[in-house]
Write an enzyme that holds these catalytic residues in place. Structure first.
Site, PDB file in Angstrom:
ATOM      1  N   ALA A 185       0.897  -1.164   0.000  1.00  0.00           N
ATOM      2  CA  ALA A 185       0.000   0.000   0.000  1.00  0.00           C
ATOM      3  C   ALA A 185       0.928   1.205   0.000  1.00  0.00           C
ATOM      4  O   ALA A 185       1.719   1.385   0.917  1.00  0.00           O
ATOM      5  CB  ALA A 185      -0.889   0.002   1.225  1.00  0.00           C
ATOM      6  N   TYR A 227     -10.152  -4.658  -1.788  1.00  0.00           N
ATOM      7  CA  TYR A 227     -11.334  -4.446  -0.952  1.00  0.00           C
ATOM      8  C   TYR A 227     -12.513  -4.225  -1.894  1.00  0.00           C
ATOM      9  O   TYR A 227     -12.441  -3.359  -2.762  1.00  0.00           O
ATOM     10  CB  TYR A 227     -11.157  -3.239  -0.017  1.00  0.00           C
ATOM     11  CG  TYR A 227     -12.354  -3.018   0.851  1.00  0.00           C
ATOM     12  CD1 TYR A 227     -12.615  -3.887   1.916  1.00  0.00           C
ATOM     13  CD2 TYR A 227     -13.258  -1.993   0.590  1.00  0.00           C
ATOM     14  CE1 TYR A 227     -13.744  -3.721   2.699  1.00  0.00           C
ATOM     15  CE2 TYR A 227     -14.391  -1.826   1.382  1.00  0.00           C
ATOM     16  CZ  TYR A 227     -14.627  -2.691   2.431  1.00  0.00           C
ATOM     17  OH  TYR A 227     -15.752  -2.538   3.196  1.00  0.00           O
ATOM     18  N   TYR A 256     -14.725   3.850  -2.493  1.00  0.00           N
ATOM     19  CA  TYR A 256     -13.693   2.838  -2.741  1.00  0.00           C
ATOM     20  C   TYR A 256     -13.801   2.214  -4.149  1.00  0.00           C
ATOM     21  O   TYR A 256     -13.088   2.620  -5.049  1.00  0.00           O
ATOM     22  CB  TYR A 256     -13.697   1.756  -1.646  1.00  0.00           C
ATOM     23  CG  TYR A 256     -12.376   1.038  -1.572  1.00  0.00           C
ATOM     24  CD1 TYR A 256     -11.444   1.327  -0.577  1.00  0.00           C
ATOM     25  CD2 TYR A 256     -12.022   0.081  -2.535  1.00  0.00           C
ATOM     26  CE1 TYR A 256     -10.217   0.693  -0.539  1.00  0.00           C
ATOM     27  CE2 TYR A 256     -10.788  -0.555  -2.505  1.00  0.00           C
ATOM     28  CZ  TYR A 256      -9.897  -0.259  -1.499  1.00  0.00           C
ATOM     29  OH  TYR A 256      -8.668  -0.889  -1.478  1.00  0.00           O
TER      30      TYR A 256
END
Ligand code: NAI
Ligand code: NA
Length: 399
Positions: free
Chosen positions: A142, A227, A237
């Site tokens: 990330a 995700y 998202y």
């Protein structure tokens, strides 16, 4: 010189971490895995991004659950002098090594930029000389930046929406309160840059280089994390910039899986994980409120999991076991409990009414912030936070 370390939080970033608390964080995850028991897994694994969050939990689940030899690449900062504590991931690596060696497990850490060619060369050389073929590559990066060695350009990822801006709240960790927040809309350029950083290009390059170097074992698997979320998070998202990067990650998996299948009877997998507090997720606008509400609902239903529960279940049951939960696109879904209809209905109901007066009652802000402190080494009842820490002494611990 010795130092008493207390958390100092600036704009939701903990600028000081507690080494002994980080040790405790690693130890508790190891204890969980030991309690749950052994499973048959890979002999040798490379983890990119294994110093914190889901990557660290993957490393612990594999090493202590399956006896896997782990090589980890992460970007972390060591302590400096008598008062700069370094990053949590630095200490997580140090103490993972300590516990692994005590348990007789082989492991190795590389600290630096996994996106660079130099780092890839160093890791490949090490694998060739000391490890041999690997059975698994976990890709758990990330990052907000990537310099692509092929064109020398540094790309920045942004956490923005696409189309319309999104209004909501974030959690102000210092004041345990909600703060209005707007997720702005991204330009086309920002979307493309985010795909460059968080998409599958670098992941694929790692696999190509490992393949060319003859370092992939028969049955080789590689996995990256996404995700997917629900109605409550689509706008911030899945339908936002990060979601576009994750779609690219999925396309990369599809491409790689075809070749890996033919050559090694292997596979490239995407797994969707549950929303949890990490160094990375706390940055996503509005996501923390969803997280704090989700924690409340899942804890009340008795289905809440942290990173280690997620990753132990993923590897034991779904990657190396026969209880794989997949969706129509073949993605692996240990986030199944978060996605249960009754969980999502209750989350939506609470999110629609949460405000600063009822935040304690409608969210698990306490548990959420506690987790935030814990990933930085604070808030463990077994650590004496009044005790002096000798950073210069601890800096001598090997990595
Ligand atoms: P994290 O911030 O805890 O871990 C990120 C890791 O990447 C660290 O080990 C860090 O050292 C490493 N890293 C960053 N830049 C690097 C570089 N240039 N070179 C080498 N290492 C570098 O984040 P988290 O949340 O564990 O994220 C890992 C993956 O899990 C991501 O793909 C994320 O999208 C995914 N995920 C996270 C969820 C969450 O709720 N936290 C939910 C679902 C998926
Ligand atoms: Na990680």
């Amino acid at each position: 010189m010795k130092l008493i370390i207390k958390p100092v939080i600036k704009s939701n970033i903990c600028v000081r971490v507690h080494p002994i608390g980080c040790r405790e964080n690693v130890k508790r995850q190891i204890d969980h895995v030991k309690k749950e028991g052994h499973f048959e897994g890979p002999k040798k694994a490379l983890i990119v991004g294994g110093s914190s969050g889901y990557g660290l939990a993957s490393r612990i689940a594999l090493a202590f659950g399956a006896g896997t030899e782990t090589v980890n690449v992460s970007f972390e900062i060591p302590p400096k002098g008598s008062s700069k504590t370094g990053t949590a991931g630095w200490w997580n690596n140090v103490y993972f090594q300590q516990f692994a060696k005590e348990a007789g497990l082989s492991c190795k850490d590389f600290v630096g930029d996994a996106f660079s060619k130099e780092m890839k060369d160093q890791v490949l050389t090490y694998l060739k000389e000391k490890v041999g073929k690997i059975d698994l590559l976990v890709y758990s990066l990330a990052s907000n930046r990537r310099t692509d060695p092929k064109d020398g350009v540094t790309y920045s990822s942004v956490l923005k929406s696409i189309g319309e801006e999104v209004r909501g709240y974030t959690i102000d960790i210092n004041n345990l309160s909600l703060k209005e927040e707007v997720m702005e809309t991204a330009t086309e350029d920002e979307i493309q840059s985010t795909i460059k950083v968080m998409g599958g290009e670098d992941w694929q390059w790692w696999v190509e280089l490992l393949d060319e170097a003859g370092l992939l074992a028969d049955g080789f698997k590689t996995i990256a994390y996404t995700y997917l979320g629900s109605e409550a998070t689509y706008a911030i998202y899945s339908d936002g910039t990060i979601g576009q990067a994750k779609k690219h990650l999925e396309m990369s998996a599809e491409k790689m899986t075809k070749e890996l299948k033919e050559k090694y009877d292997g596979e490239a997998l995407i797994s969707s994980s549950k929303a949890i507090v990490t160094k990375a997720s706390i940055y996503i606008p509005i996501f923390p409120v969803y997280g704090a509400v989700l924690y409340k609902v899942m804890k009340e239903m008795g289905t809440h999991e942290g990173e280690i529960e997620q990753k132990y279940r993923l590897f034991k049951d779904m990657i190396y076991g026969d209880k794989r939960i997949t969706d129509v696109k073949g993605r692996i879904r240990p986030d199944n409990l978060e996605m249960e209809e009754d969980v999502q209905e209750e989350v939506a109901r609470l999110m629609a009414t949460v405000n600063n007066d009822n935040i304690q009652e409608k969210t698990d802000i306490k548990g959420f912030v506690e987790d935030f402190l814990r990933i930085n080494g604070f808030c463990f009842d077994t650590v004496d936070y009044e005790a002096d820490v000798d950073l210069e002494e601890l800096a001598k611990l090997p990595l």
